[in-house]
Design a protein around this motif. Structure first.
Motif, PDB file in Angstrom:
ATOM      1  N   ARG A   1       0.916  -1.379  -0.154  1.00 18.33           N
ATOM      2  CA  ARG A   1       0.053  -0.039  -0.026  1.00 18.33           C
ATOM      3  C   ARG A   1       0.785   1.305  -0.085  1.00 18.33           C
ATOM      4  O   ARG A   1       2.012   1.420   0.927  1.00 18.33           O
ATOM      5  N   CYS A   2       0.517   2.193  -0.825  1.00 18.07           N
ATOM      6  CA  CYS A   2       1.475   3.395  -1.057  1.00 18.07           C
ATOM      7  C   CYS A   2       0.971   4.351   0.251  1.00 18.07           C
ATOM      8  O   CYS A   2      -0.122   4.536   0.417  1.00 18.07           O
ATOM      9  N   VAL A   3       1.921   4.723   0.938  1.00 16.26           N
ATOM     10  CA  VAL A   3       1.658   5.898   1.906  1.00 16.26           C
ATOM     11  C   VAL A   3       2.437   7.178   1.477  1.00 16.26           C
ATOM     12  O   VAL A   3       3.653   7.025   0.971  1.00 16.26           O
ATOM     13  N   GLY A   4       1.893   8.458   1.288  1.00 16.37           N
ATOM     14  CA  GLY A   4       2.416   9.569   0.768  1.00 16.37           C
ATOM     15  C   GLY A   4       2.730   9.683  -0.374  1.00 16.37           C
ATOM     16  O   GLY A   4       1.755   9.216  -1.246  1.00 16.37           O
ATOM     17  N   GLU A   5       3.795   9.910  -1.008  1.00 18.44           N
ATOM     18  CA  GLU A   5       3.944  10.072  -2.606  1.00 18.44           C
ATOM     19  C   GLU A   5       3.301   8.742  -3.363  1.00 18.44           C
ATOM     20  O   GLU A   5       4.097   7.517  -2.819  1.00 18.44           O
ATOM     21  N   VAL A   6       2.636   9.103  -4.359  1.00 14.73           N
ATOM     22  CA  VAL A   6       2.376   7.744  -4.992  1.00 14.73           C
ATOM     23  C   VAL A   6       2.804   7.784  -6.351  1.00 14.73           C
ATOM     24  O   VAL A   6       3.041   8.406  -7.027  1.00 14.73           O
ATOM     25  N   PRO A   7       3.640   6.358  -6.615  1.00 14.41           N
ATOM     26  CA  PRO A   7       4.686   6.272  -7.808  1.00 14.41           C
ATOM     27  C   PRO A   7       3.720   6.062  -9.022  1.00 14.41           C
ATOM     28  O   PRO A   7       2.630   5.882  -8.654  1.00 14.41           O
ATOM     29  N   ALA A   8       4.030   6.345 -10.262  1.00 16.50           N
ATOM     30  CA  ALA A   8       3.492   6.009 -11.363  1.00 16.50           C
ATOM     31  C   ALA A   8       4.242   4.950 -12.117  1.00 16.50           C
ATOM     32  O   ALA A   8       5.481   5.272 -12.405  1.00 16.50           O
ATOM     33  N   PRO A   9       3.860   3.833 -12.411  1.00  9.80           N
ATOM     34  CA  PRO A   9       2.439   3.559 -12.332  1.00  9.80           C
ATOM     35  C   PRO A   9       2.306   2.886 -10.969  1.00  9.80           C
ATOM     36  O   PRO A   9       3.065   2.511 -10.242  1.00  9.80           O
ATOM     37  N   ALA A  10       1.041   3.007 -10.446  1.00  7.08           N
ATOM     38  CA  ALA A  10       0.337   2.321  -9.048  1.00  7.08           C
ATOM     39  C   ALA A  10      -0.909   1.905  -9.440  1.00  7.08           C
ATOM     40  O   ALA A  10      -1.700   2.553  -9.858  1.00  7.08           O
ATOM     41  N   LEU A  11      -1.149   0.779  -8.966  1.00 10.35           N
ATOM     42  CA  LEU A  11      -2.665   0.344  -8.948  1.00 10.35           C
ATOM     43  C   LEU A  11      -3.412   1.183  -8.067  1.00 10.35           C
ATOM     44  O   LEU A  11      -3.209   1.203  -6.869  1.00 10.35           O
ATOM     45  N   ILE A  12      -4.711   1.447  -8.458  1.00 15.22           N
ATOM     46  CA  ILE A  12      -5.839   2.027  -7.669  1.00 15.22           C
ATOM     47  C   ILE A  12      -6.931   1.141  -7.435  1.00 15.22           C
ATOM     48  O   ILE A  12      -7.362   0.534  -8.725  1.00 15.22           O
ATOM     49  N   VAL A  13      -7.147   0.769  -6.280  1.00 12.89           N
ATOM     50  CA  VAL A  13      -8.351  -0.071  -5.957  1.00 12.89           C
ATOM     51  C   VAL A  13      -9.500   0.837  -5.620  1.00 12.89           C
ATOM     52  O   VAL A  13      -9.382   1.704  -4.641  1.00 12.89           O
ATOM     53  N   PHE A  14     -10.878   0.455  -6.098  1.00 13.57           N
ATOM     54  CA  PHE A  14     -11.926   1.438  -5.918  1.00 13.57           C
ATOM     55  C   PHE A  14     -13.077   0.285  -5.240  1.00 13.57           C
ATOM     56  O   PHE A  14     -13.093  -0.598  -5.457  1.00 13.57           O
ATOM     57  N   THR A  15     -13.762   0.898  -4.415  1.00 13.49           N
ATOM     58  CA  THR A  15     -14.938   0.534  -3.937  1.00 13.49           C
ATOM     59  C   THR A  15     -16.120   1.200  -4.515  1.00 13.49           C
ATOM     60  O   THR A  15     -16.385   2.392  -4.130  1.00 13.49           O
ATOM     61  N   THR A  16     -16.747   0.291  -5.329  1.00 13.26           N
ATOM     62  CA  THR A  16     -17.933   1.136  -5.953  1.00 13.26           C
ATOM     63  C   THR A  16     -19.201   0.709  -5.671  1.00 13.26           C
ATOM     64  O   THR A  16     -20.225   1.366  -5.722  1.00 13.26           O
ATOM     65  N   VAL A  17     -19.250  -0.387  -5.208  1.00 10.00           N
ATOM     66  CA  VAL A  17     -20.730  -1.017  -4.504  1.00 10.00           C
ATOM     67  C   VAL A  17     -20.592  -1.795  -3.296  1.00 10.00           C
ATOM     68  O   VAL A  17     -21.023  -2.885  -3.107  1.00 10.00           O
ATOM     69  N   GLY A  18     -19.998  -1.171  -2.501  1.00  8.67           N
ATOM     70  CA  GLY A  18     -19.758  -1.273  -0.991  1.00  8.67           C
ATOM     71  C   GLY A  18     -18.296  -2.443  -0.810  1.00  8.67           C
ATOM     72  O   GLY A  18     -18.102  -2.708   0.385  1.00  8.67           O
ATOM     73  N   ILE A  19     -17.949  -2.971  -1.805  1.00 10.21           N
ATOM     74  CA  ILE A  19     -16.871  -3.829  -1.749  1.00 10.21           C
ATOM     75  C   ILE A  19     -15.830  -3.470  -2.667  1.00 10.21           C
ATOM     76  O   ILE A  19     -16.205  -2.382  -3.620  1.00 10.21           O
ATOM     77  N   ALA A  20     -14.567  -3.537  -2.641  1.00 12.10           N
ATOM     78  CA  ALA A  20     -13.425  -3.308  -3.605  1.00 12.10           C
ATOM     79  C   ALA A  20     -13.810  -4.099  -4.829  1.00 12.10           C
ATOM     80  O   ALA A  20     -13.541  -5.400  -4.840  1.00 12.10           O
TER      81      ALA A  20
END
Length: 126
Positions: free
Chosen positions: A62-81
């Motif tokens: 998990r990235c903390v602070g500066e986010v490198p590129a590329p980095a995976l972004i996880v989204f929660t759109t319907v109550g779950i990742a």
């Protein structure tokens, strides 16, 4: 971003890993590959992939602070990742979504910003 601009506009395809269509994980695998990073092609449902990413600290950090590129972004759109994209830097990410296909979107977009679960880098690179 020029490494991925040709992917924009490709249609969403369940289980798609290119070149004619992508799902969110298939696109992430391709974007990381274009950046010289090979990530596992889990080929499971997106929900399984995202829960696996968030729970596998030996494989994804998990990235903390500066986010490198590329980095995976996880989204929660319907109550779950349940969705992933790849952070490209400069506040932009690329993702494949059912409603829009492959698109580059700002992380501050009103819909996506509040759904970010976290940013993750391949753990074997950190």
């Amino acid at each position: 971003m020029r490494r991925v601009v040709d992917l924009v506009g490709k249609p969403f395809q369940e289980g798609g890993k290119g070149p004619d269509g992508y799902d969110c994980w298939g696109l992430a695998v391709e974007v990381f590959r274009r950046h010289g990073i090979l990530v596992p092609d889990y080929r499971l449902t997106c929900e399984t992939v995202t829960s696996g990413v968030t729970s596998k600290s030996d494989q994804w950090a998990r990235c903390v602070g500066e986010v490198p590129a590329p980095a995976l972004i996880v989204f929660t759109t319907v109550g779950i990742a349940d969705h992933v994209g790849v952070y490209l830097g400069a506040g932009k990410f690329i993702h494949a979504h059912r409603s829009a296909g492959v698109a580059i979107t700002g992380v501050d977009h009103i819909f996506w910003k509040r759904r970010i679960e976290g940013y993750y880098a391949p753990g074997w690179l950190t």
